[in-house]
Design a protein around this motif. Sequence first.
Motif, PDB file in Angstrom:
ATOM      1  N   LEU A 642       0.806  -1.219   0.000  1.00  0.00           N
ATOM      2  CA  LEU A 642       0.000   0.000   0.000  1.00  0.00           C
ATOM      3  C   LEU A 642       0.842   1.275   0.000  1.00  0.00           C
ATOM      4  O   LEU A 642       0.316   2.358  -0.237  1.00  0.00           O
ATOM      5  CB  LEU A 642      -0.947   0.004   1.205  1.00  0.00           C
ATOM      6  N   SER A 643       2.133   1.169   0.301  1.00  0.00           N
ATOM      7  CA  SER A 643       3.007   2.336   0.175  1.00  0.00           C
ATOM      8  C   SER A 643       3.468   2.443  -1.274  1.00  0.00           C
ATOM      9  O   SER A 643       3.115   1.614  -2.115  1.00  0.00           O
ATOM     10  CB  SER A 643       4.206   2.207   1.117  1.00  0.00           C
ATOM     11  N   GLY A 644       4.238   3.470  -1.570  1.00  0.00           N
ATOM     12  CA  GLY A 644       4.681   3.646  -2.953  1.00  0.00           C
ATOM     13  C   GLY A 644       3.590   4.232  -3.825  1.00  0.00           C
ATOM     14  O   GLY A 644       2.819   5.103  -3.382  1.00  0.00           O
ATOM     15  N   PRO A 645       3.428   3.751  -5.051  1.00  0.00           N
ATOM     16  CA  PRO A 645       2.454   4.355  -5.984  1.00  0.00           C
ATOM     17  C   PRO A 645       1.016   4.313  -5.486  1.00  0.00           C
ATOM     18  O   PRO A 645       0.217   5.194  -5.814  1.00  0.00           O
ATOM     19  CB  PRO A 645       2.623   3.502  -7.248  1.00  0.00           C
ATOM     20  N   TYR A 713       7.839   2.207   5.852  1.00  0.00           N
ATOM     21  CA  TYR A 713       6.638   2.390   5.034  1.00  0.00           C
ATOM     22  C   TYR A 713       5.727   3.520   5.506  1.00  0.00           C
ATOM     23  O   TYR A 713       4.845   3.942   4.749  1.00  0.00           O
ATOM     24  CB  TYR A 713       5.836   1.099   4.993  1.00  0.00           C
ATOM     25  N   ASN A 714       5.935   3.997   6.741  1.00  0.00           N
ATOM     26  CA  ASN A 714       5.060   5.052   7.259  1.00  0.00           C
ATOM     27  C   ASN A 714       5.795   6.347   7.569  1.00  0.00           C
ATOM     28  O   ASN A 714       5.245   7.436   7.395  1.00  0.00           O
ATOM     29  CB  ASN A 714       4.339   4.568   8.520  1.00  0.00           C
ATOM     30  N   HIS A 715       7.018   6.255   8.050  1.00  0.00           N
ATOM     31  CA  HIS A 715       7.771   7.459   8.435  1.00  0.00           C
ATOM     32  C   HIS A 715       9.207   7.384   7.896  1.00  0.00           C
ATOM     33  O   HIS A 715      10.167   7.352   8.670  1.00  0.00           O
ATOM     34  CB  HIS A 715       7.784   7.602   9.958  1.00  0.00           C
ATOM     35  N   PRO A 716       9.373   7.385   6.587  1.00  0.00           N
ATOM     36  CA  PRO A 716      10.737   7.270   6.033  1.00  0.00           C
ATOM     37  C   PRO A 716      11.632   8.433   6.423  1.00  0.00           C
ATOM     38  O   PRO A 716      12.856   8.310   6.373  1.00  0.00           O
ATOM     39  CB  PRO A 716      10.498   7.222   4.520  1.00  0.00           C
TER      40      PRO A 716
END
Length: 940
Positions: A642-645, A713-716
Motif C-alpha cells: 500500500l506504500s509507494g504508488p 513504510y510510514n515514516h521514512p
Amino acid sequence: QVQPYGVLIPRTDEDVQAAVEAAAKYGVPILARGAGSSLAGQAVNSALVIDLSRHLDGVLEVNREERWVRVQPGVVLDELNLQLAPYGLQFGPDPASSNRATMGGIVSNNSTGSHSIVYGMTADHVLAARGFLSDGSPVHFQALDESKLAQKLEAPGLEGQVYRQMARIAAEGAGAIRAGTPRHWRRCGGYNLDRLIQPLPLENGGTDPSFLLPPAPGFNLTSLVCGAEGTLAVMTEIKLNLVPRPWKTALGIVHFSGLREALSSVPRILESGPSAVELLDHIGLTRSRQVPAYARLQKTFIEGDPNCVLITEFSGDTESELRHKLAALEASGVGDSVVALYDPARQADVWTLRKVALGFLMSVKGDYKPVPFIEDAAVPVEHLADYIRQVEEFCNGLGTEVGYYAHASAGCLHVRPLINTKAAEEVAKMQDILAFSVELLGGYGGALSSEHGDGRARSWINERFFGKDLYALYRQTKRAFDPHNLLNPGNIVDAPPMDTGLRFGPAYRTLPLRENLDFSADMGFHRAVEMCNGAGICRKLTAGTMCPSFMVTREEEHSTRGRANALRAALSGALPHQELTSQRMYEVMDLCIECKACKAECPSSVDMAKIKFEFLAQYYEKHPVPLRARLFAGMPRAARWLSGPLAPLANWGKELAPVKWGLENFLGISSKRKLPDFARKPFAQGNYGKRIEVKSNQVRSKVVLFVDTFNNYNHPEVLEAAKEVLSAAGFEVLLSNHGCCGRPMISKGLVREARAAANQTVAQLYPLAQQGIPILGLEPSCLSALVDDYASMLPGDERAAAVAQAAQPIENFIAGLAERGELALEFRPASEPVLLHGHCHQKALFGTESTRAMLSLAGAQVQEVDSGCCGMAGAFGYEAEHYEISLQMGERRLLPAVRAHQGVVAAPGVSCRAQIERGAGVRAHHPIEILWDALADGAA
C-alpha cells in the motif's frame, strides 16, 4: 492463599455499614483490607473481603496549623504525601510499600519504615478513627478525658461494653501488660494494651527514642485499633498526625566486605545522628543488576563489588550541615568506603532500589523462595549481629540458606530462610526456625513483630512469646470488641498453625503444558507465573509505567499480580484446568499491553509480556485466531503493497466514512483513530543497493541501520534522518534487508509466524553481527524483539544471540561516541526546550539516559516526563474496545505534560507519536530527527 466467601468493593461508608450489619446477622466473617500487600498473611481469610482501596481513598481535610489530616482508609501513602507536599508536611512512618500500601492497612499493621528512629510507629501518629464495630454500630475512637470516658462507660450496646471491658483490662491487667510486652520500642505484635497504661521502660541503651510523642491526654482506643490487623473494628476514616518535611537530606553509602562487619558497625554509625540506616545486602546488590531498571540505578552509588552497603541518611537545614555530618561519618572509619550523595535525584534512586529489596530476594528462580515468617523480628542494635549470626547458624544447620534486607538502625533485619513450601519436610522446618527465633528474642529483649504484624505467620506462637497472662488479656480484648469472632478471625489470637492455607503446599501440582516458548531459565511456564509473590508493586499509581491498565481501571485483575494469580489458579487446579484457555481468562489477559514494564520494574522480574505471548499461543490452539489479529500481524506485508504508488489512494480511502464504518463494525478497528499514512516513497525503495554517501573526510567504520517496517513504510523521514547523521559522522551505513522483525505477530500471539519472521531476520543480520558491525535501531518495539523476544522463540540459536548482542538503539550508539569524544559533528544551538517521552520497551530494556544525552549534544534543555505508557501499545489503541482506555492511559500523565510544554516533543516510538499528535494536537518527532535538524552544516 485462602478462598474468600465473596468480595465487596464499597463506594460509601453506608455500603460498609450495611455489609458489617448483614455479616453480623448471618454470622459471616469479615476481612476489611486495602492493597492486600501484607507480608504475614493477615490480608487473606475465609471471609467476606471488603476492599476499601478502590473508592474510599480520599483525603478529607488537612489542618496545616495543627498538623493533622483526615483520610479514608483506601488512600495510598505516596498519594497522600504528594497532596501534603504543598503544605510542607508528610506522614512520618514510611514503609517500603508506600507506593501501593493504603493508610487503612498501614494503621491496621502499625507499620513503620526506614525512618523509624525519627518517626517511630504509626501508633505514635494515629489520633482518632471512625468506623463500625462487629455488629455494624458506628463508633468514633478519640482521646477522652475523665468526664467523656465516664459517659462512654455508661453507654448502651457494644460500644459501652468495649469501653467497660478495656477500662477494666487496663486497670486490672497493668502488671501483666508491663511484664509481657517486649521492651523494644519497635514493636507491633499482639494488641497495643501498653498504650492504655503508663509508658513501659525500654531496653535500648537506657534512652527513650526522641521521636515518641507525649502520651495523648485521656483514654484513646484508637491506638488499640492501630495494629489490630482488622480484628477489632472496621475503619472508614482516620485522623493522623503529620510531621514537617525535611529541608535537606544527604546519603552516605557505606560499603562493606562482610555482613557481620556491617551489622557490628551500626551502633557507631548511630552516634553520628543519622535519620536512617538501611541495609542492602549481597543478594539485593547482585539481583538488582539483573533487572534493567534497577541495574541502571545501582551504577549511581555503588563502587566496585561490595558484599553489602549501609544506606545512611542525614537530615539538616543547610548543605554545609550535611557535609559536616557526612565528614564525621567518613572520619569514624566504618566500612571500606563511603559514597556521599547530595543530589535529591540520586538519593531518590537509592531509596527506589532499597524499597524493592524484598522483591530482589523473591526473584530467586525455582521452588526455594525466601519465605516471611521470622523476618519481622527486632532486637536492640547492639545485639543485632549476634542475633543474625545465631539464626543463620541454626538455619544452615537445617540445610537452609537465608537472605536479608531492611532497617539496621532499628535493630530490625528482615531475615528470610529459603524454603520450598511444596515439600512437606521443608514446611516442617518453618515451625522449628520460628520457635528458635522466639527463644533468642526473649533473651535479647526483642520483638517478634516489629512492623509487619502477626498475621497467619506468627499469631499461632503468640502465647509462647508474650506469655499466658498477657495472651489471656489479648483474648479478652478480642472478645470485648468482637464477641462472635467475625472480624478477620484467626489473627493475633486463636490462630491456626502457620502451615494452614499455604499458597504452595505439599499437595500443590500444576497442569503439564507443551510450551511454545522457551521457559527453561524460569524452570517452566508455571514457575514463571509463580515468580509473582503478591507484593503488589504493580498496583502503584504515582510513578513509573507498571501496570498501565491497572493505573486506569484500578481493577485487581488488570494488575500484573491479578493476571499471575488467575493463571496460577488455573494451572494449579484452584480453578478448573480448562479455565486456562477460557474466554474469561482471555478477558483477564486482554488489557496486558505487553509494555514489558513489569520485566523492568517488578523486582521479582515477572515478565507478563512473555507470559501473555505464551498464553495467547495456548489460547489460539483452542480457539480460532480472529481476522483482526491476523490483519494486524500481517500489516508489514500490507504496508509494502500500500506504500509507494498506491499510497495516495490508500491514504484517501482509509479515511472515507464508509471505510471507517466498515473497519469498526466488521473488524473492531476504531473509527475514531486516524490510521497511519503510507509513504509515497518508502525509505528502502530509494536506498537499497545504493552506497550511502559518507559526508565525512574519512570513513571510520560500518554500521547497520535497521530498516524497521513502521519507519520504512510510514515514516521514512526518520530513517532518512538517521542515515544523514550517521554518514555525516563518518560511518558507512549498511541497510538491513530483512523484512518484518515479527513484532506485530508477537503482540498477537502468533508464535509460528513470529518465529518465521525471527528466523528470516537473524539470517540476514547474523553475517553482519558476526563481523562486529553495530546494528542500530530506531523503533524500540522492533529492537526489543531482537534483544529480548528472539531468545525465547529461537532458544540456543547462536545467530539470535549474536544479533541481540550487536543490536542497540541509535541513541545509545551516538551518545557513546560523544562520551568517548569520538563524535566529530557540530550542531546549531538549540532554540527550544525538548520534552522527552520514553517508549515503554525502551525504558524497560535500554533506559532513556542515552536519548537525553544525545538530545543534549545540540545544547537542548531536555526534560523527561515520568509519563508512564502512552496507551497505544502498537495496535492496542486502534482497537475499538480499547480506544477509551488507551486515551485514559495517555491522559494520566503524558498528554497533560505535552499540552503544558512550550517546545519540541521527542518520542522514539511510532505509536507513541501517534497518540501525542492525536491527543495533544502537537507534532512529535523521533529524537534522531531533532538531532538531524540541529546539524550545523544545514544538511537537514
